[in-house]
Design a protein around this motif. Structure first.
Motif, PDB file in Angstrom:
ATOM      1  N   ILE A   1      -3.376 -11.568   2.576  1.00  0.00           N
ATOM      2  CA  ILE A   1      -2.182 -11.049   1.928  1.00  0.00           C
ATOM      3  C   ILE A   1      -1.689  -9.855   2.727  1.00  0.00           C
ATOM      4  CG2 ILE A   1      -3.496  -9.502   0.392  1.00  0.00           C
ATOM      5  CD1 ILE A   1      -1.391 -10.087  -1.780  1.00  0.00           C
ATOM      6  N   THR A   2      -0.398  -9.725   2.844  1.00  0.00           N
ATOM      7  CA  THR A   2       0.167  -8.592   3.569  1.00  0.00           C
ATOM      8  C   THR A   2       0.140  -7.357   2.677  1.00  0.00           C
ATOM      9  OG1 THR A   2       2.421  -9.055   2.813  1.00  0.00           O
ATOM     10  CG2 THR A   2       1.697 -10.126   4.862  1.00  0.00           C
ATOM     11  N   PRO A   3       0.126  -6.162   3.268  1.00  0.00           N
ATOM     12  CA  PRO A   3       0.191  -4.941   2.449  1.00  0.00           C
ATOM     13  C   PRO A   3       1.412  -4.912   1.541  1.00  0.00           C
ATOM     14  CG  PRO A   3      -0.408  -4.403   4.707  1.00  0.00           C
ATOM     15  CD  PRO A   3      -0.053  -5.858   4.704  1.00  0.00           C
ATOM     16  N   ARG A   4       2.532  -5.458   2.011  1.00  0.00           N
ATOM     17  CA  ARG A   4       3.744  -5.513   1.185  1.00  0.00           C
ATOM     18  C   ARG A   4       3.513  -6.349  -0.069  1.00  0.00           C
ATOM     19  NH1 ARG A   4       7.625  -9.365   3.862  1.00  0.00           N
ATOM     20  NH2 ARG A   4       6.066 -10.746   2.977  1.00  0.00           N
ATOM     21  N   ASP A   5       2.979  -7.555   0.106  1.00  0.00           N
ATOM     22  CA  ASP A   5       2.760  -8.437  -1.040  1.00  0.00           C
ATOM     23  C   ASP A   5       1.704  -7.870  -1.982  1.00  0.00           C
ATOM     24  OD1 ASP A   5       4.598 -10.060   0.103  1.00  0.00           O
ATOM     25  OD2 ASP A   5       3.191 -11.598   0.788  1.00  0.00           O
TER      26      ASP A   5
ATOM     27  N   LEU B   1       3.820  -4.127 -15.913  1.00  0.00           N
ATOM     28  CA  LEU B   1       3.560  -4.897 -17.132  1.00  0.00           C
ATOM     29  C   LEU B   1       2.622  -4.136 -18.070  1.00  0.00           C
ATOM     30  CD1 LEU B   1       3.164  -8.461 -15.583  1.00  0.00           C
ATOM     31  CD2 LEU B   1       5.130  -7.537 -16.822  1.00  0.00           C
ATOM     32  N   LEU B   2       1.623  -3.460 -17.506  1.00  0.00           N
ATOM     33  CA  LEU B   2       0.740  -2.638 -18.341  1.00  0.00           C
ATOM     34  C   LEU B   2       1.523  -1.481 -18.964  1.00  0.00           C
ATOM     35  CD1 LEU B   2      -2.493  -2.454 -16.126  1.00  0.00           C
ATOM     36  CD2 LEU B   2      -2.154  -3.784 -18.222  1.00  0.00           C
TER      37      LEU B   2
ATOM     38  N   VAL C   1       0.421  -5.324  -7.173  1.00  0.00           N
ATOM     39  CA  VAL C   1      -0.187  -4.220  -7.912  1.00  0.00           C
ATOM     40  C   VAL C   1       0.864  -3.483  -8.745  1.00  0.00           C
ATOM     41  CG1 VAL C   1      -1.354  -1.990  -7.677  1.00  0.00           C
ATOM     42  CG2 VAL C   1      -2.104  -3.929  -6.302  1.00  0.00           C
ATOM     43  N   LEU C   2       2.016  -3.199  -8.139  1.00  0.00           N
ATOM     44  CA  LEU C   2       3.079  -2.512  -8.881  1.00  0.00           C
ATOM     45  C   LEU C   2       3.587  -3.366 -10.037  1.00  0.00           C
ATOM     46  CD1 LEU C   2       5.182  -0.847  -6.025  1.00  0.00           C
ATOM     47  CD2 LEU C   2       3.588   0.251  -7.602  1.00  0.00           C
TER      48      LEU C   2
END
Length: 335
Positions: A182-186, A197-198, A191-192
């Motif tokens: 996975i790329t850092p962007r994805d 959602l939390l 995560v964001l």
């Protein structure tokens, strides 16, 4: 069950009139079924990771759609345009030749603010006057279709048909996490999205505003009799829905491309996630969207990528056959 039948009819309408391109629209990280490369186990884990990423992006956009339906029973066909407005406004501030050239982070924050303002303006300028006149739900649904067409073509005139992408975080090296990559962007987007959602869940459960939203969604008349300002709560819901839709549009445009009809292409999956999770339930929209995203991606392990939305909708049908109220929905008495 009348509202559920109406919402399901809206989903059928999206399927009927939706653009043919939506069937082939790309989602984060997807690849053609049967590609040579890693073994099946590694490809399954990669598809699962991509499905979670795709699902949480759908969830961010679908939560507002579900909250609107829960509070005023409006099937907002124009919700996809709020997604597009968020993505396009961030693109203008970040990458447009005529824009100020902001970094993507402040551009995204400004887009989220604009999405909330558009949501408030639509409620105050369109829906509140129509509610005061006692306009029926079917008539309101027709108005949402007209508003969707209007906003979509305004974006088309202002943005054009040429796809675009943001300046930052375009080409990145993949991070290898065991058998998946996975790329850092994805990873950041995923995560964001989860944190957002939390945050929505904490807002609904731990704040007075969230309690008021749940009270209005549960019983509007009883909430008003208890002293809750229903109109204010509905306005807050529209602001929240517009901001979340805009944020989801920025995320979707970041992992894919920005187009003038991207929100409309995503609308089908938003409807599916809301119905699968349970009408009017914000948590249901989150769960249903996650299932839709995972099923869509996992299906590419066996079937052509162009059919992935079809398998996601088949999962929707199968779940509703067993549990008609959805994953987290409540049973309703008929009559």
């Amino acid at each position: 069950m009348g509202h559920q039948r109406l919402f399901t009819a809206a989903l059928a309408l999206v399927l009927t009139v939706g653009p043919a391109a939506s069937a082939g629209a790309t989602a984060p990280g997807r690849g053609e079924a049967g590609d040579a490369g890693p073994g099946f186990g590694a490809r399954a884990l990669q598809a699962l990771l991509d499905g979670v990423q795709f699902g949480v992006i759908i969830a961010i956009t679908a939560v507002g759609l579900s909250l609107i339906f829960g509070t005023i029973h409006l099937i907002n066909f124009a919700h996809g345009e709020l997604v597009t407005i968020g993505a396009v406004s961030a693109f203008f501030l970040n990458a447009s030749a005529s824009g100020p050239g902001w970094h993507l982070i402040p551009a995204a924050l400004a887009a989220v603010l604009l999405g909330g303002l558009v949501g408030a303006a639509v409620d105050l300028g369109v829906w509140r006057p129509l509610r005061r006149r006692g306009t029926g739900l079917i008539n309101l649904f027709i108005v949402t279709i007209g508003l969707s067409l209007l906003l979509r073509h305004v974006v088309l005139v202002l943005y054009g048909t040429r796809p675009g992408s943001y300046v930052q975080y375009d080409i990145q090296q993949t991070i290898e996490l065991g058998p998946v990559g996975i790329t850092p962007r994805d990873l950041t987007v995923t995560v964001l999205s989860v944190l957002t959602l939390l945050g929505v869940a904490l807002l609904l459960q731990r704040t007075r505003t969230g309690t008021a939203i749940r009270a209005v969604a549960g019983n509007r008349d009883l909430a008003a009799a208890s002293g809750i300002d229903v109109q204010r709560v509905v306005l807050v819901v529209w602001i929240l829905a517009g901001a979340l839709a805009a944020l989801g549009g920025v995320f979707f445009g970041l992992v894919e491309i920005v187009t003038w009809d991207m929100g409309y292409k995503l609308l089908l999956l938003m409807f599916a996630g809301v119905i699968l999770g349970g009408l009017g339930s914000a948590y249901g929209a989150m769960a249903g969207s996650l299932v839709i995203g995972v099923v869509a991606q996992m299906s590419t392990l066996w079937f052509p990528v162009d059919l992935q939305y079809a398998w996601a909708l088949l999962a929707l049908v199968l779940v509703l056959l067993v549990r008609p109220q959805g994953i987290l929905g409540r049973r309703e008495r008929v009559g």
